[in-house]
Design an enzyme around this catalytic site. Structure first.
Site, PDB file in Angstrom:
ATOM      1  N   ASP A  28      17.433  14.442 -15.855  1.00 51.10           N
ATOM      2  CA  ASP A  28      18.089  13.501 -14.953  1.00 51.10           C
ATOM      3  C   ASP A  28      17.890  14.048 -13.542  1.00 51.10           C
ATOM      4  OD1 ASP A  28      20.009  12.031 -13.412  1.00 51.10           O
ATOM      5  OD2 ASP A  28      21.169  11.674 -15.230  1.00 51.10           O
ATOM      6  N   ILE A  29      17.377  13.229 -12.624  1.00 54.26           N
ATOM      7  CA  ILE A  29      17.154  13.733 -11.255  1.00 54.26           C
ATOM      8  C   ILE A  29      18.450  13.763 -10.441  1.00 54.26           C
ATOM      9  CG2 ILE A  29      14.701  13.171 -11.186  1.00 54.26           C
ATOM     10  CD1 ILE A  29      15.463  10.755  -9.380  1.00 54.26           C
ATOM     11  N   GLU A  87      24.022   2.213 -16.183  1.00 57.59           N
ATOM     12  CA  GLU A  87      23.215   2.375 -14.975  1.00 57.59           C
ATOM     13  C   GLU A  87      21.786   1.885 -15.133  1.00 57.59           C
ATOM     14  OE1 GLU A  87      23.339   6.414 -17.085  1.00 57.59           O
ATOM     15  OE2 GLU A  87      24.651   4.706 -16.838  1.00 57.59           O
ATOM     16  N   HIS A  92      19.986   5.008 -23.884  1.00 56.09           N
ATOM     17  CA  HIS A  92      19.638   6.411 -23.642  1.00 56.09           C
ATOM     18  C   HIS A  92      20.825   7.316 -23.924  1.00 56.09           C
ATOM     19  CE1 HIS A  92      21.152   4.878 -19.784  1.00 56.09           C
ATOM     20  NE2 HIS A  92      21.488   6.106 -19.461  1.00 56.09           N
ATOM     21  N   HIS A  94      22.533  11.007 -22.808  1.00 54.74           N
ATOM     22  CA  HIS A  94      22.608  12.126 -21.868  1.00 54.74           C
ATOM     23  C   HIS A  94      22.919  13.371 -22.694  1.00 54.74           C
ATOM     24  CE1 HIS A  94      23.196   9.777 -18.031  1.00 54.74           C
ATOM     25  NE2 HIS A  94      23.589   8.863 -18.907  1.00 54.74           N
TER      26      HIS A  94
END
Length: 129
Positions: A28-29, A87, A92, A94
């Site tokens: 994650d950026i 988002e 997905h 995390h």
């Protein structure tokens, strides 16, 4: 095409951690903690439980080795799974290193990652895979 599909296709650069025929994992950026990794299916599905059974049954086994590598690279009490999905409309997971309940508020803890730091994080995780 979602943002994540563009990342999987290589149209948008990422700090790739691992990949197989079903999933793509990358940092994650905007990590909430060092090593915060996203694991996305290679098919576009908005909600995780709308994925086909073969994806659902393979998701956690794919995440398991990545979570172990994250824990080795960034010692923590545990690597937890969060499936928020609001988002980006692409299912997905995390994978987030955590030491307590305060670490679960990933939105509060997120900060833009420095590219050199993200590259070093990727290298630290990948060496344990």
């Amino acid at each position: 095409m979602t943002l994540f599909s563009k990342i999987i296709a290589g149209e948008i650069p990422s700090f790739k951690i691992a990949e197989n025929d079903l999933f793509y994992a990358f940092l994650d950026i905007y990590p909430s903690a060092p090593g915060h990794t996203l694991v996305v299916p290679k098919i576009e599905t908005d909600r995780i439980f709308d994925l086909p059974e073969d994806y659902l049954s393979a998701y956690l086994p794919f995440c398991k080795s990545i979570a172990a590598a994250i824990k080795m690279a960034f010692p923590c009490d545990r690597v937890n799974i969060l499936t928020l999905g609001f988002e980006v409309p692409h299912a997905h997971i995390h994978l987030v290193p955590m030491n307590g309940m305060a670490d679960a508020d990933i939105l509060k803890n997120k900060k833009q990652g420095d590219m050199a730091e993200l590259s070093a994080m990727r290298d630290a995780i990948v060496k344990f895979l």
